[in-house]
Design an enzyme around this catalytic site. Structure first.
Site: not given
Length: 322
Positions: A19, A113-114, A141, A145, A168, A170, A184, A192, A207, A214, A274
């Protein structure tokens, strides 16, 4: 010293099919850069060290953006943590090593950012990196990173190279992954709700509790930020890029429902994970340098949904991935 990207500069976007990578390629071309390696030579398997090294040896790019590496939402991270971690470790190691070996003038590595601790103070500052445990749902993951980020810094220390890291918020936008396992949150919600609208379903299950917060950045704005940072940022400390505001998943779901035109009920499932409670980046340093995002969230969501509908119609003939 700032890096001037000239029309003749030879540029390589590692991960041109992602992306962010595709958005970067489009933005570079829009600005008139024509010596883009991706457009003349097929990308190698960046998880293969020999292929990666040979690619750099023969193409000799001057500037490299690293947007490569597999990614996915909570479901993909839960099912395939080893695959996601191994791929991102290999890609970062191979690309960064080859860039140094073959004289790349500057490299920009895109982290995530994770990489911040699960319970990081908000907004998240780079000084908080590695001060606490990572979020368990994407720990593997995130660790990969984070390793890429540290590897860039290590190469700077040992070899004096101009390798920088951008963290960055999300990203989302046209060209996003709308698959069942790989999507994501924004792409997953759009898919959905679109399917539920087509089928006439009265409820869409979302979910989690809807409470996590976020921050989202449109892929085209992120591409602009990447070019800005490539031109103007030189420090060894990573730099954050976000829009400066966040929203809850419940608020996001309502915006997506408005965008899609779905009139049914949203049903949150607190039995599903979450993820991190909140992920708002402190992007004050980049803002102080003069960069600003250009696309309002509602406009970006509408453009993303329009792309999704056209892609679905082209793929399936019914405007829905059903």
């Amino acid at each position: 010293m700032n890096v001037v990207i000239e029309e003749k500069s030879k540029i390589y976007v590692a991960g041109g099919d992602t992306l962010v990578g595709a958005s970067l390629l489009a933005e570079l071309e829009r600005r008139g850069y024509r010596r883009i390696v991706n457009r003349s030579v097929p990308e190698p398997d960046l998880a293969d060290p020999a292929e990666t090294d040979e690619f750099f040896r023969t193409t000799l790019p001057e500037l490299v953006f690293v947007a490569a590496g597999k990614s996915g939402g909570i479901e993909a991270n839960r099912k395939y943590p080893a695959s996601l971690m191994a791929d991102n470790l290999l890609v970062a190691t191979n690309v960064i090593r080859a860039a140094h070996r073959h004289g790349v003038r500057k490299l920009l590595y895109l982290a995530s950012s994770c990489v911040y601790p699960r319970l990081c103070p908000q907004p998240m500052e780079v000084g908080s990196l590695m001060t606490g445990p990572l979020e368990p749902t994407n720990e593997a993951y995130a660790a990969a990173k984070l390793a890429g980020l540290i590897l860039c810094r290590a190469y700077r220390v040992e070899h004096g190279v101009n390798f920088v890291t951008l963290i960055p918020a999300n990203p989302f936008g046209p060209g996003d992954d709308f698959s069942l396992e790989g999507s994501h949150v924004i792409a997953a919600l759009m898919r959905r709700m679109h399917a539920a609208k087509i089928r006439g379903e009265s409820t869409v299950r979302v979910w989690g509790s809807g409470r996590p917060r976020r921050e989202f950045i449109f892929a085209r704005d992120l591409a602009d930020a990447c070019i800005f940072v490539m031109q103007r940022y030189e420090d060894d400390e990573p730099i954050n890029v976000g829009v400066g505001s966040d929203l809850s998943i419940a608020e996001l779901a309502e915006l997506v429902r408005e965008t899609v035109g779905y009139r049914g009920r949203l049903e949150f499932d607190p039995g599903q994970p979450d993820g991190m409670p909140a992920k708002l980046l402190d992007s004050s340093r980049l803002r102080a340098m003069g960069w600003r995002p250009q696309t309002p969230l509602k406009t970006a969501l509408a453009e993303t949904y329009e792309w999704f509908c056209k892609a679905a119609e082209k793929e399936h003939g019914d405007r829905a991935f059903l």
